[in-house]
Write an enzyme that holds these catalytic residues in place. Sequence first.
Site, PDB file in Angstrom:
ATOM      1  CB  CYS A   9     -14.086   1.731 -14.676  1.00 28.01           C
ATOM      2  SG  CYS A   9     -15.076   3.242 -14.649  1.00 28.01           S
ATOM      3  CB  CYS A  39     -17.811  -2.285 -17.904  1.00 32.41           C
ATOM      4  SG  CYS A  39     -18.154  -1.792 -16.198  1.00 32.41           S
ATOM      5  CG  ASP A  71      -8.537   3.522  -5.046  1.00 35.97           C
ATOM      6  OD1 ASP A  71      -9.761   3.311  -5.193  1.00 35.97           O
ATOM      7  OD2 ASP A  71      -7.674   3.062  -5.807  1.00 35.97           O
ATOM      8  CD  GLU A  74      -2.938  -0.809  -0.196  1.00 39.70           C
ATOM      9  OE1 GLU A  74      -3.016   0.323  -0.702  1.00 39.70           O
ATOM     10  OE2 GLU A  74      -3.498  -1.797  -0.686  1.00 39.70           O
ATOM     11  CB  CYS A 120     -17.656   1.098 -21.776  1.00 44.07           C
ATOM     12  SG  CYS A 120     -17.048   2.613 -20.981  1.00 44.07           S
ATOM     13  CE1 TYR A 153      -7.123   2.733  -0.993  1.00 43.68           C
ATOM     14  CE2 TYR A 153      -4.787   3.101  -0.562  1.00 43.68           C
ATOM     15  CZ  TYR A 153      -5.802   2.341  -1.109  1.00 43.68           C
ATOM     16  OH  TYR A 153      -5.505   1.170  -1.736  1.00 43.68           O
ATOM     17  CB  CYS A 213     -22.583   2.380 -16.402  1.00 42.91           C
ATOM     18  SG  CYS A 213     -21.489   3.807 -16.274  1.00 42.91           S
TER      19      CYS A 213
END
Length: 332
Positions: free
Chosen positions: A234, A244, A179, A78, A241, A161, A250
């Site tokens: 995305c 997706c 995030d 992280e 798309c 975060y 969406c």
Amino acid sequence: MAANTVTPALPVPATPTAPPVPTATSGATSAATSAATPKLALPLPVLHATVLDWYEANARDLPWRTPDASPWAVMVSEFMLQQTPVKRVLPAWQAWMERWPTPADLAAEAPGEAVRMWGRLGYPRRALRLHGAAVAITEQHGGEVPDDHATLLSLPGIGEYTAAAVASFAFRQRHVVLDTNVRRVFARAVTGVEYPAQATTAAERRTATALLPEADRTAATWAVAVMELGALVCTARGPECGDCPLFTSCAWQRAGCPPYEGPARRGQSYEGTDRQVRGKLLAVLREAHGEVPQARLDAVWPDAVQRARALDGLVSDGLVEPVEQGVYRLPQ
DNA sequence: CAGGCGTGGTG
DNA sequence: TCACCAAGCCT
């Protein structure tokens, strides 16, 4: 994980495949356009199953996601992933974990070693903070990465975060993990705009909270799944798309993919900035194992004033240590 | 709270 | 090519 199979037909109001062509005549269809936010047209359980199933089938197998990855392994990943792409983090993370498999291993070394090992990942203050976090964990938390959000948040280099991410990914807890990927997915799928605002808003946090699954384990997987969707499909530029799982529901897609409108996002300039000079100076210090005479540093940048300012900055940040007049090194 | 803080890859 | 972007944090 929990293999909920998706119901094939998503309860989407009359939208086969193609995005609705916005008719010129706006009025008629109620659609109090800007009045209410165009919510994601999908019941929560279906939304969860859709994204979780997509994740199960498409997730990258990253080493910090394996079942045997320690909380420390997750935490290190992280830190490195804060503003640095996965591809560049991968080898650095491997080397780091081999050298310092536990927080105590890192804490036992000089901070300068962390800075050197950080290499060219960028934002080297993260290395210093990771070292500081390792020291705090070793001295105040029995050498174990804390498992609660508030304690994580108190460590250097860990903000909202990262605290949520570590608690969620390493300890399987339920947290809103917001995030840049998640914010973009929600901006499009839920709010119907191409990009989220520059700073995280209360509305975004409300949306993310409302969509978070109830069960801890499910919420934890949901968090990483939405992030992965943002990272792989995305994306900021050139979203796929067609691939997706949320295509038909969406909000951005349904609105006809309206382009971003708003203040130009400040591009981070680099050429000629203090940041560039700091980078050059620190590169010399990293590669020289030991003390470095002033002359070596002077060679990296012609402007003496800017050079001195950059070096001062590095020293006050704790990234560089003056040894004696005209001699510098990484912090011991 | 807007801006500083590295570095490299890409559309 | 050259902005823009990449799992933010801190002041």
